[in-house]
Design a protein around this motif. Structure first.
Motif, PDB file in Angstrom:
ATOM      1  N   ASP A 117     -25.163 -22.448 -54.341  1.00  0.00           N
ATOM      2  CA  ASP A 117     -24.632 -21.693 -55.424  1.00  0.00           C
ATOM      3  C   ASP A 117     -23.910 -20.524 -55.168  1.00  0.00           C
ATOM      4  O   ASP A 117     -24.001 -19.616 -56.028  1.00  0.00           O
ATOM      5  N   HIS A 118     -23.751 -20.215 -53.843  1.00  0.00           N
ATOM      6  CA  HIS A 118     -23.278 -18.973 -53.533  1.00  0.00           C
ATOM      7  C   HIS A 118     -21.772 -18.473 -54.159  1.00  0.00           C
ATOM      8  O   HIS A 118     -21.518 -17.445 -54.515  1.00  0.00           O
ATOM      9  N   GLY A 119     -21.179 -19.684 -54.445  1.00  0.00           N
ATOM     10  CA  GLY A 119     -19.711 -19.488 -55.287  1.00  0.00           C
ATOM     11  C   GLY A 119     -20.093 -18.777 -56.636  1.00  0.00           C
ATOM     12  O   GLY A 119     -19.197 -17.472 -57.043  1.00  0.00           O
ATOM     13  N   LEU A 120     -21.187 -19.060 -57.143  1.00  0.00           N
ATOM     14  CA  LEU A 120     -21.261 -18.439 -58.706  1.00  0.00           C
ATOM     15  C   LEU A 120     -22.002 -16.888 -58.458  1.00  0.00           C
ATOM     16  O   LEU A 120     -21.334 -16.096 -59.124  1.00  0.00           O
ATOM     17  N   PHE A 121     -22.788 -16.890 -57.552  1.00  0.00           N
ATOM     18  CA  PHE A 121     -23.255 -15.296 -57.598  1.00  0.00           C
ATOM     19  C   PHE A 121     -22.555 -14.397 -56.821  1.00  0.00           C
ATOM     20  O   PHE A 121     -22.274 -13.171 -57.113  1.00  0.00           O
ATOM     21  N   GLN A 122     -21.434 -15.043 -55.974  1.00  0.00           N
ATOM     22  CA  GLN A 122     -20.683 -14.074 -55.491  1.00  0.00           C
ATOM     23  C   GLN A 122     -19.509 -13.763 -56.282  1.00  0.00           C
ATOM     24  O   GLN A 122     -19.103 -12.567 -56.275  1.00  0.00           O
ATOM     25  N   GLU A 123     -19.228 -14.514 -57.005  1.00  0.00           N
ATOM     26  CA  GLU A 123     -18.044 -14.074 -58.156  1.00  0.00           C
ATOM     27  C   GLU A 123     -18.611 -13.168 -59.150  1.00  0.00           C
ATOM     28  O   GLU A 123     -18.072 -12.447 -59.690  1.00  0.00           O
ATOM     29  N   GLU A 147     -34.575  -9.890 -63.235  1.00  0.00           N
ATOM     30  CA  GLU A 147     -33.605  -8.808 -63.054  1.00  0.00           C
ATOM     31  C   GLU A 147     -33.927  -8.269 -61.665  1.00  0.00           C
ATOM     32  O   GLU A 147     -32.951  -7.838 -60.834  1.00  0.00           O
ATOM     33  N   MET A 148     -35.007  -8.170 -61.006  1.00  0.00           N
ATOM     34  CA  MET A 148     -35.373  -7.905 -59.774  1.00  0.00           C
ATOM     35  C   MET A 148     -34.772  -8.726 -58.581  1.00  0.00           C
ATOM     36  O   MET A 148     -34.147  -8.593 -57.600  1.00  0.00           O
ATOM     37  N   HIS A 163     -22.797  -9.800 -65.678  1.00  0.00           N
ATOM     38  CA  HIS A 163     -24.203  -9.675 -65.494  1.00  0.00           C
ATOM     39  C   HIS A 163     -25.049 -10.508 -66.284  1.00  0.00           C
ATOM     40  O   HIS A 163     -25.986 -10.902 -65.778  1.00  0.00           O
ATOM     41  N   GLY A 164     -24.552 -10.994 -67.567  1.00  0.00           N
ATOM     42  CA  GLY A 164     -25.135 -11.946 -68.214  1.00  0.00           C
ATOM     43  C   GLY A 164     -25.213 -13.136 -67.543  1.00  0.00           C
ATOM     44  O   GLY A 164     -26.402 -14.052 -67.601  1.00  0.00           O
ATOM     45  N   GLU A 165     -24.206 -13.789 -66.991  1.00  0.00           N
ATOM     46  CA  GLU A 165     -24.398 -14.830 -66.402  1.00  0.00           C
ATOM     47  C   GLU A 165     -25.045 -15.096 -65.108  1.00  0.00           C
ATOM     48  O   GLU A 165     -25.909 -16.063 -64.867  1.00  0.00           O
ATOM     49  N   LEU A 166     -25.268 -14.088 -64.415  1.00  0.00           N
ATOM     50  CA  LEU A 166     -26.184 -13.906 -63.209  1.00  0.00           C
ATOM     51  C   LEU A 166     -27.512 -13.691 -63.633  1.00  0.00           C
ATOM     52  O   LEU A 166     -28.361 -14.220 -62.957  1.00  0.00           O
ATOM     53  N   SER A 167     -27.731 -12.995 -64.830  1.00  0.00           N
ATOM     54  CA  SER A 167     -29.010 -12.839 -65.204  1.00  0.00           C
ATOM     55  C   SER A 167     -29.781 -14.255 -65.829  1.00  0.00           C
ATOM     56  O   SER A 167     -30.936 -14.674 -65.578  1.00  0.00           O
ATOM     57  N   GLY A 168     -28.645 -15.012 -66.340  1.00  0.00           N
ATOM     58  CA  GLY A 168     -29.071 -16.305 -66.878  1.00  0.00           C
ATOM     59  C   GLY A 168     -29.392 -17.224 -65.941  1.00  0.00           C
ATOM     60  O   GLY A 168     -30.302 -17.999 -65.938  1.00  0.00           O
ATOM     61  N   LEU A 183     -33.579 -19.825 -62.662  1.00  0.00           N
ATOM     62  CA  LEU A 183     -34.251 -20.188 -61.452  1.00  0.00           C
ATOM     63  C   LEU A 183     -35.689 -19.887 -61.368  1.00  0.00           C
ATOM     64  O   LEU A 183     -36.684 -20.201 -60.828  1.00  0.00           O
ATOM     65  N   MET A 184     -35.941 -18.475 -61.861  1.00  0.00           N
ATOM     66  CA  MET A 184     -37.368 -18.067 -62.086  1.00  0.00           C
ATOM     67  C   MET A 184     -38.230 -19.177 -62.788  1.00  0.00           C
ATOM     68  O   MET A 184     -39.431 -19.400 -62.590  1.00  0.00           O
ATOM     69  N   GLY A 185     -37.749 -19.658 -63.772  1.00  0.00           N
ATOM     70  CA  GLY A 185     -38.490 -20.843 -64.559  1.00  0.00           C
ATOM     71  C   GLY A 185     -38.902 -22.175 -63.526  1.00  0.00           C
ATOM     72  O   GLY A 185     -39.957 -22.437 -63.632  1.00  0.00           O
ATOM     73  N   ARG A 186     -38.026 -22.360 -62.531  1.00  0.00           N
ATOM     74  CA  ARG A 186     -38.352 -23.392 -61.763  1.00  0.00           C
ATOM     75  C   ARG A 186     -39.178 -22.716 -60.574  1.00  0.00           C
ATOM     76  O   ARG A 186     -40.214 -23.690 -60.382  1.00  0.00           O
ATOM     77  N   LYS A 187     -39.121 -21.553 -60.316  1.00  0.00           N
ATOM     78  CA  LYS A 187     -40.282 -21.013 -59.374  1.00  0.00           C
ATOM     79  C   LYS A 187     -41.734 -20.939 -60.091  1.00  0.00           C
ATOM     80  O   LYS A 187     -42.612 -21.227 -59.467  1.00  0.00           O
ATOM     81  N   LEU A 188     -41.635 -20.732 -61.466  1.00  0.00           N
ATOM     82  CA  LEU A 188     -42.817 -20.672 -62.014  1.00  0.00           C
ATOM     83  C   LEU A 188     -43.395 -22.233 -62.030  1.00  0.00           C
ATOM     84  O   LEU A 188     -44.813 -22.162 -62.172  1.00  0.00           O
TER      85      LEU A 188
END
Length: 410
Positions: free
Chosen positions: A170-176, A237-238, A195-200, A205-210
């Protein structure tokens, strides 16, 4: 005449705009105007994008004193805080670096064990393998090549993904998204969308870790969510903060540091030919001091009146602590505009100072030590493939560096 603390008073033609322009042909040095201020008016007003006039702090000692003062706040939505870029109302989301103690300390403690020096040092063999693999691919690929795409950006992205538990695919998404967030030229709407796209993405991903925790930092934060110590949004956000900071800053230091060394062949030779790990450590600290890629200043606001350098900064007034010129303070670093890899530069403020200093600095240092200690030894004939004035520098970003660095070898 009366003014608010944040309004430029009348008849102040000597209040310059900030950030200030660099001198042509001097891409590694702070702007000339910062040198003038440090020498003549080390604490003075500047004008920023919204017309407000925070205090510019240019001396190393003053910066450290203010960054360590609990009367100075990092909370970005405090009235008077000199935001680096415009954001729509209500768009500020408070990451822990934009909190004050005790809230800041509570959140920071949730992460410190993962960035402890001993734990980070244990990652050195893995980081070395990644660097060697990327250089192998680089040597087997086209010549010339872009060092940013071949090495500088993939290395910290791979490392921070492994640490956080983020799929590298997913590096393309977070780098962009990161590019949009740190851009000085993006519109408020574009920055908010990034900000909104990366927060989403991090929230999903946090939901998957939960649901299915692993042995990674996001899973550690998920445990805090389950324990009721964090909300899911706070944890996401962290994660977003660490993901951006964990690859953007180090990537820029790798590329910009390499370009700097190519322009200083005597210093590059010292680093290329050494087998002394102490010189590599020293070189990293000196390059951090010399380049200081956070060239937009540390932003703060004063909560109570403070006396500093014979002036009174009033409660509600903003501060910009220009750490790039602080790291060129001749009272601390003799002959500060000379790159000297043997210099003791450990007092630099490239990572900030005080309780808010960079949490990830042990990891950044490790990655830089491995890269600077490996790249020039493995490719001793590395050189620029384009003239210096053709290298696209990031004058348009909050984190300084180069958009690309074409290099070749023989």
């Amino acid at each position: 005449m009366t003014t608010t603390p944040h309004t430029v008073p009348e008849n102040t033609a000597d209040t310059p705009e900030y950030p200030m322009p660099r001198a042509a042909g001097c891409p590694f040095d702070p702007p000339p105007g910062l040198y003038d201020r440090q020498r003549e008016r080390p604490l003075s007003r500047v004008r920023v994008w919204d017309g407000s006039s925070p205090w510019l702090v240019t001396r190393h000692a003053d910066q450290r004193a203010l960054l360590a003062d609990p009367r100075v706040s990092a909370v970005a939505d405090t009235p008077g805080y000199p935001s680096a870029v415009p954001l729509p109302p209500g768009a500020v989301r408070r990451a822990f670096i934009a909190m004050d103690d005790p809230e800041h300390a509570t959140h920071r403690r949730m992460l410190t064990s993962r960035f402890a020096i001993r734990r980070v040092e244990a990652m050195r063999p893995a980081v070395q393998r990644i660097v060697d693999g990327l250089i192998d691919d680089m040597l087997a690929g086209p010549n010339p090549t872009d060092l940013v795409e071949a090495l500088a950006l993939p290395l910290p992205s791979l490392v921070i993904c492994e640490l956080l538990g983020v799929p590298y695919g997913d590096h393309g998404l977070f780098q962009e998204c990161s590019k949009g967030i740190i851009s000085r030229t993006a519109t408020p709407e574009e920055r908010t969308a990034a900000h909104g796209e990366l927060s989403g993405y991090l929230d999903e991903l946090m939901g998957r870790k939960l649901a299915e925790p692993g042995d990674d930092l996001l899973s550690t934060l998920a445990e805090r969510v389950r324990a009721g110590e964090l909300t899911r949004q706070e944890a996401a956000e962290m994660g977003k903060l660490m993901l951006i900071a964990g690859h953007e800053t180090t990537a820029n230091m790798i590329a910009l540091g390499t370009l700097t060394l190519l322009e200083h062949p005597d210093q590059l030779a010292l680093l290329r030919d050494t087998d002394d790990p102490r010189l590599i450590v020293s070189a990293v600290e000196e390059l951090l001091r010399y380049l200081t890629i956070t060239h937009n200043g540390r932003r703060r606001v004063v909560l109570e009146d403070i006396e500093i350098s014979g002036r009174t900064i009033r409660a509600g007034e903003g501060l910009i602590l220009a750490n790039d010129i602080g790291n060129r303070d001749p009272d601390v670093f003799p002959d500060p505009d000379r790159l000297d890899l043997a210099r003791d530069a450990r007092r630099h403020v490239a990572f900030g100072f005080g309780v808010h200093q960079c949490l990830g600095q042990p990891l950044a240092r490790l990655e830089l030590q491995v890269v600077y200690g490996t790249l020039y030894r493995r490719i001793p004939t590395l050189r620029r493939a384009v003239p210096l004035d053709a290298v696209p520098f990031k004058h348009d970003a909050l984190v300084y560096g180069v958009h690309e660095l074409p290099v070749s070898w023989w």
